[in-house]
Design an enzyme around this catalytic site. Structure first.
Site, mmCIF file in Angstrom:
data_model
loop_
_atom_site.group_PDB
_atom_site.id
_atom_site.type_symbol
_atom_site.label_atom_id
_atom_site.label_comp_id
_atom_site.label_asym_id
_atom_site.label_seq_id
_atom_site.Cartn_x
_atom_site.Cartn_y
_atom_site.Cartn_z
ATOM 1 C CG HIS A 31 -28.730 -34.956 -60.837
ATOM 2 N ND1 HIS A 31 -29.666 -35.762 -60.236
ATOM 3 C CD2 HIS A 31 -28.282 -34.118 -59.849
ATOM 4 C CE1 HIS A 31 -29.778 -35.431 -58.944
ATOM 5 N NE2 HIS A 31 -28.953 -34.443 -58.700
ATOM 6 C CG ASN A 80 -28.305 -27.915 -52.772
ATOM 7 O OD1 ASN A 80 -28.400 -27.016 -53.599
ATOM 8 N ND2 ASN A 80 -27.314 -27.974 -51.899
ATOM 9 C CG ASP A 105 -32.217 -37.492 -61.427
ATOM 10 O OD1 ASP A 105 -32.587 -36.357 -61.073
ATOM 11 O OD2 ASP A 105 -31.303 -38.113 -60.832
ATOM 12 C CG ASN A 126 -29.484 -33.813 -52.218
ATOM 13 O OD1 ASN A 126 -29.864 -34.343 -51.181
ATOM 14 N ND2 ASN A 126 -28.235 -33.896 -52.638
#
Length: 212
Positions: A31, A80, A105, A126
């Site tokens: 991530h 986020n 990613d 997000n």
């Protein structure tokens, strides 16, 4: 007499943002590949990244491969809320959204694959949801780096979260090092000839899984 068609405006990145999570436990996770890409660019261009509280991010500015001023940003707000840092930086430097290249990613792309686009939806990411919300548009370039899907699980499975937040294996890490070199090449082309040119050259490239 027929009017000449308007020339396409080159989209040249002025701010490059990598998306990720700030804690050390997230280092080298799938991530956080956006952070890894910005770190690779900072190293290649010898730009120091330091914490900037105004932007809630690690930030650095210098010159890229074309000797043009370039700014690098790694939001420290957690994924986020990434858009907060992006908004603060573009407001401070009065940059148009289309000059902001965001790197993140993508599980829908296989490992070793890149995909550049000039605009588009968040695709369930997000960090990109936050970026689009804070920039007020989805018309800004982005570079997605494939991290592949876990084998044999559904999209909503908790194993998907484990995959995204997991670290690359030793063999995958070697592959990712080569992918990051390709990222630098693609971005350097985008600085010289625009994002669309880089798209045409790199969107069909794949770093072979065979380690040389």
């Amino acid at each position: 007499m027929k009017e000449a068609a308007p020339q396409a405006v080159l989209v040249i990145p002025q701010l490059i943002v990598g998306l990720g999570n700030p804690e050390p436990k997230y280092n080298r996770t799938r991530h956080n590949i956006g952070f890894a890409a910005v770190d690779a660019l900072a190293k290649a261009w010898q730009i120091s990244l330091v914490e900037n509280r105004k932007f809630q991010a690690e930030f650095g500015e210098g010159v890229g491969s074309q000797r043009h001023k370039i700014r690098l940003l790694k939001p420290l707000t957690y994924m986020n809320l990434s858009g907060q840092a992006m908004r603060a930086a573009i407001d401070w430097y009065k940059l148009p959204p289309e000059s902001v290249l965001t790197i993140y990613d993508d599980m829908d792309l296989p490992l070793g694959k890149l995909r550049l686009r000039l605009s588009g939806s968040a695709g369930g990411h997000n960090g990109m949801k936050s970026a689009i919300a804070h920039l007020g548009t989805d018309k800004f370039p982005r570079l997605r780096i494939g991290i592949g899907k876990p084998q044999g699980v559904s999209a909503n499975d908790k194993d998907t979260i484990s995959h995204v937040l997991g670290k690359f294996s030793g063999e995958e890490s070697e592959l990712i090092d080569r992918v990051l070199k390709l990222v630098i090449e693609a971005i350097e082309v985008s600085q010289k000839e625009g994002v669309e040119k880089a798209m045409s050259l790199y969107n069909n490239r794949t770093v072979s899984e065979t380690i040389e």
